[in-house]
Design a protein around this motif. Structure first.
Motif, mmCIF file in Angstrom:
data_model
loop_
_atom_site.group_PDB
_atom_site.id
_atom_site.type_symbol
_atom_site.label_atom_id
_atom_site.label_comp_id
_atom_site.label_asym_id
_atom_site.label_seq_id
_atom_site.Cartn_x
_atom_site.Cartn_y
_atom_site.Cartn_z
ATOM 1 N N SER A 66 13.385 8.390 -5.438
ATOM 2 C CA SER A 66 13.593 6.983 -5.100
ATOM 3 C C SER A 66 13.050 6.650 -3.720
ATOM 4 C CB SER A 66 15.090 6.645 -5.165
ATOM 5 O OG SER A 66 15.605 6.876 -6.464
ATOM 6 N N ILE A 67 13.236 7.584 -2.783
ATOM 7 C CA ILE A 67 12.786 7.345 -1.416
ATOM 8 C C ILE A 67 11.270 7.175 -1.353
ATOM 9 C CG2 ILE A 67 12.533 8.463 0.847
ATOM 10 C CD1 ILE A 67 15.296 9.699 0.412
ATOM 11 N N GLN A 68 10.554 7.883 -2.205
ATOM 12 C CA GLN A 68 9.084 7.903 -2.125
ATOM 13 C C GLN A 68 8.411 6.725 -2.832
ATOM 14 O OE1 GLN A 68 8.326 10.275 -0.146
ATOM 15 N NE2 GLN A 68 10.324 11.263 -0.306
ATOM 16 N N ILE A 69 9.111 6.005 -3.684
ATOM 17 C CA ILE A 69 8.485 4.983 -4.520
ATOM 18 C C ILE A 69 7.700 3.924 -3.732
ATOM 19 C CG2 ILE A 69 9.047 2.990 -5.990
ATOM 20 C CD1 ILE A 69 10.938 4.785 -7.526
ATOM 21 N N PRO A 70 8.232 3.378 -2.621
ATOM 22 C CA PRO A 70 7.455 2.351 -1.898
ATOM 23 C C PRO A 70 6.101 2.844 -1.417
ATOM 24 C CG PRO A 70 9.737 2.379 -1.146
ATOM 25 C CD PRO A 70 9.558 3.585 -2.020
ATOM 26 N N ALA A 109 3.948 4.620 -2.871
ATOM 27 C CA ALA A 109 2.924 4.558 -3.917
ATOM 28 C C ALA A 109 2.701 3.113 -4.348
ATOM 29 C CB ALA A 109 3.329 5.412 -5.114
ATOM 30 N N LEU A 110 3.800 2.361 -4.493
ATOM 31 C CA LEU A 110 3.702 0.989 -5.001
ATOM 32 C C LEU A 110 3.028 0.044 -4.000
ATOM 33 C CD1 LEU A 110 7.053 0.152 -6.858
ATOM 34 C CD2 LEU A 110 4.788 0.557 -7.821
ATOM 35 N N ILE A 111 3.423 0.108 -2.748
ATOM 36 C CA ILE A 111 2.897 -0.848 -1.771
ATOM 37 C C ILE A 111 1.396 -0.682 -1.552
ATOM 38 C CG2 ILE A 111 3.017 -1.617 0.640
ATOM 39 C CD1 ILE A 111 6.022 -1.033 0.543
ATOM 40 N N ALA A 119 10.530 0.922 8.954
ATOM 41 C CA ALA A 119 9.403 0.552 9.817
ATOM 42 C C ALA A 119 8.072 0.912 9.162
ATOM 43 C CB ALA A 119 9.535 1.251 11.164
ATOM 44 N N PHE A 120 8.004 2.048 8.494
ATOM 45 C CA PHE A 120 6.765 2.453 7.833
ATOM 46 C C PHE A 120 6.452 1.542 6.652
ATOM 47 C CE2 PHE A 120 4.285 5.818 5.363
ATOM 48 C CZ PHE A 120 3.123 5.581 6.087
ATOM 49 N N ILE A 121 7.478 1.138 5.931
ATOM 50 C CA ILE A 121 7.281 0.198 4.828
ATOM 51 C C ILE A 121 6.731 -1.131 5.354
ATOM 52 C CG2 ILE A 121 8.476 -1.196 3.089
ATOM 53 C CD1 ILE A 121 10.309 1.160 2.574
ATOM 54 N N VAL A 122 7.305 -1.620 6.439
ATOM 55 C CA VAL A 122 6.839 -2.872 7.051
ATOM 56 C C VAL A 122 5.386 -2.723 7.490
ATOM 57 C CG1 VAL A 122 7.136 -4.441 8.996
ATOM 58 C CG2 VAL A 122 9.139 -3.598 7.759
ATOM 59 N N GLY A 163 -1.509 -4.313 4.611
ATOM 60 C CA GLY A 163 -2.074 -4.810 3.365
ATOM 61 C C GLY A 163 -2.562 -6.237 3.482
ATOM 62 N N ILE A 164 -1.985 -6.980 4.409
ATOM 63 C CA ILE A 164 -2.394 -8.372 4.613
ATOM 64 C C ILE A 164 -3.718 -8.450 5.372
ATOM 65 C CG2 ILE A 164 -1.711 -10.561 5.670
ATOM 66 C CD1 ILE A 164 1.205 -9.685 5.331
ATOM 67 N N THR A 165 -4.013 -7.407 6.146
ATOM 68 C CA THR A 165 -5.211 -7.445 6.997
ATOM 69 C C THR A 165 -6.087 -6.218 6.797
ATOM 70 O OG1 THR A 165 -3.963 -6.404 8.797
ATOM 71 C CG2 THR A 165 -4.077 -8.820 8.767
ATOM 72 N N PHE A 166 -6.404 -5.889 5.552
ATOM 73 C CA PHE A 166 -7.332 -4.786 5.301
ATOM 74 C C PHE A 166 -8.653 -5.079 6.005
ATOM 75 C CE2 PHE A 166 -4.673 -3.710 1.624
ATOM 76 C CZ PHE A 166 -4.663 -2.332 1.752
#
Length: 520
Positions: A419-423, A425-427, A493-496, A502-505
């Motif tokens: 569960s911890i790792q899912i973001p 891969a998804l984000i 913080a890493f998720i953020v 992702g907004i500024t590739f």
């Protein structure tokens, strides 16, 4: 103003990286040849028009050639961890969570279709693209997260196989021996891979068929209530007593390593990514076969859930059932027969465990090669990947050989680890498929983008609930609570960071070439 076809062709990103020595998922000699792949798009207008943006007409023969990656991907929906979630949901909640199983599978399908789309449109899989996009520190951290998730999943899968082997040997082979036997599937994988992708896909077809037949047999033996089954699928129902099982049903559907895997598997077919029509054709066929594969996985999961709902819902045993004792409880309730039900269960569990460990090895190859660009021989990467999981699994088997309750507790920890790792891969996946400079005309549109992010947020929140529920009962004391708080802050913080980046590739225009299809 240029014609629409020319404008679309201009936006098509050439998937070739500037560097010619980049690690590739498949060599050109390994890929399955698709009929007409090296010809102009038939049915897409004038056959001489190599720039056609229309997909060729549907062909059953081509669908057959594209069939395979989706079924390998679907194994993650049928691994021992999912089977344990199914049997516990059935035993504790009866038929009431079948609707959630259906919608969880649908959400999983959406994520996997985006993963396949990314791989087809760019010619690179998710791990490779993350290596290009993110700075070294973030790339290494993402790689570590993916490896940890893979090891956690692999431990569950190998233990599931070992439990099945112990049952089938009437207890003569202990768990540790089953782990060693399961480790040998790595060599089977290597052997079949040398003889072509289709041979490996045929093995998985046999294993999925074995699961389907085994659990269908159990379904027939126990005779679940058809009306209650139908109501469970169609009528949403969730109570305070079953919310934990409901969250578990959704939480175990999305496997982080499977998101990486599917984007690589689709590259096993020979596709000219410079032709929009050919890319559209591949995406269409992969969508069909992935939907078919996950429909089959849903039916198999439904069989398992309803069998245990019929057998144990409302009984004193409902809260005590896990992979270790499920076969024994079934045997006590239904006894023998032409083939005792405990062995039917074990055969299905063995097929699930063996297939998922092989796909775990496969995913590990792509993750390691993609993030680190290691130009190692596949057999060496497979052995390294297998060692990451087998060594800790063997230790687990030796420690918990005589302690069934401890083994179930370990599975809870491993589920939390997933569960911890899912973001992570998804984000990255959702950020990448949304960008025109990466996907060209195959970027997802605003409606699909909104739906995809809503699904991702829902999945992350559901797994967040699992984390909070688990740690609130397991963590105590000032020091341990402080450590958990620090790690949680760094995690958020890493998720953020991933979302904001992702907004500024900005890296891809430097790494990729835009080439129009001039027929070269």
């Amino acid at each position: 103003m240029p014609p629409r076809d020319e404008e679309e062709q201009r936006l098509l990103v050439n998937p070739l990286l500037d560097s010619s020595d980049e690690e590739r998922a498949y060599d050109s000699t390994e890929k399955v040849h698709i009929i007409g792949a090296d010809e102009p798009n038939e049915g897409g207008g004038d056959n001489s028009d190599v720039c056609s943006t229309k997909a060729p007409p549907f062909s059953w023969k081509k669908l057959w050639l594209f069939t395979g990656p989706g079924f390998l991907m679907s194994i993650a929906f049928l691994d021992p961890g999912n089977l344990e979630g199914d049997l516990q949901a059935g035993a504790i909640a009866g038929y009431s969570l079948l609707w959630l199983l259906l919608w969880a599978t649908a959400m999983g399908l959406l994520v996997q279709l985006l993963s396949a789309r990314l791989g087809v449109a760019t010619g690179r899989h998710l791990a490779e693209l993350c290596r290009v996009e993110y700075p070294t520190w973030a790339r290494i951290l993402l790689w570590v997260m993916a490896e940890v998730a893979l090891v956690g999943a692999d431990i569950q899968e190998v233990i599931g196989s070992a439990i099945a082997i112990k049952i089938l040997s009437n207890g003569l082979l202990p768990l540790w021996a089953g782990v060693v036997i399961t480790a040998l599937d790595c060599f089977i994988f290597l052997f079949l891979e040398n003889y072509g992708v289709r041979k490996l896909e045929a093995l998985f077809a046999i294993l999925i068929a074995t699961m389907a037949l085994s659990f269908a047999w159990m379904f027939g033996e126990t005779k679940p209530n058809g009306v209650e089954l139908l109501l469970g699928v169609l009528v949403p129902k969730l109570s305070s007593k079953t919310i934990k099982e409901g969250v578990g049903v959704v939480g175990c559907i999305i496997m982080p390593h499977n998101v990486f895997l599917h984007s690589a598997l689709v590259q096993s077919r020979e596709i000219d990514a410079r032709k929009i029509g050919r890319v559209r054709e591949a995406i269409n066929y992969y969508s069909i076969e992935s939907a078919a594969a996950l429909l089959i996985s849903f039916i198999i999961n439904l069989f398992v859930t309803t069998v245990f709902a019929k057998a144990f819902y409302g009984t004193e045993l409902a809260n005590d059932i896990g992979l270790v004792n499920a076969g024994q409880y079934l045997e006590e309730k239904y006894g023998g027969g032409l083939l005792p039900i405990i062995y039917i269960w074990a055969i299905g569990l063995l097929a699930a465990g063996q297939s998922s460990t092989i796909t775990g090895t496969y995913a590990g190859q792509f993750i390691m090669g993609g993030f680190l660009n290691l130009r190692l021989k596949k057999w060496l990467r497979a052995l390294i990947t297998r060692s990451f999981a087998i060594i800790p699994t063997l230790a687990v088997a030796l420690i918990f050989e005589t302690s069934e309750g401890s083994l179930d507790t370990m599975n809870e920890w491993l589920n939390i680890l997933q569960s911890i790792q899912i973001p992570f891969a998804l984000i990255p996946l959702l950020c990448l498929v949304s960008k025109e400079d990466i996907m060209g005309v195959f970027r997802i549109g605003p409606i699909l983008k909104i739906i995809s992010w809503l699904v991702a947020v829902l999945i992350i929140l559901i797994n967040g609930y699992l984390l909070v529920d688990f740690f609130s009962s397991e963590v105590s004391g000032v020091i341990l609570t402080s450590v958990v708080f620090v790690f949680t802050a760094a995690y958020v913080a890493f998720i953020v960071y991933l979302v904001s980046r992702g907004i500024t590739f900005s890296n891809f225009p430097l790494k990729f070439k835009r080439l129009t299809n001039s027929g070269n």
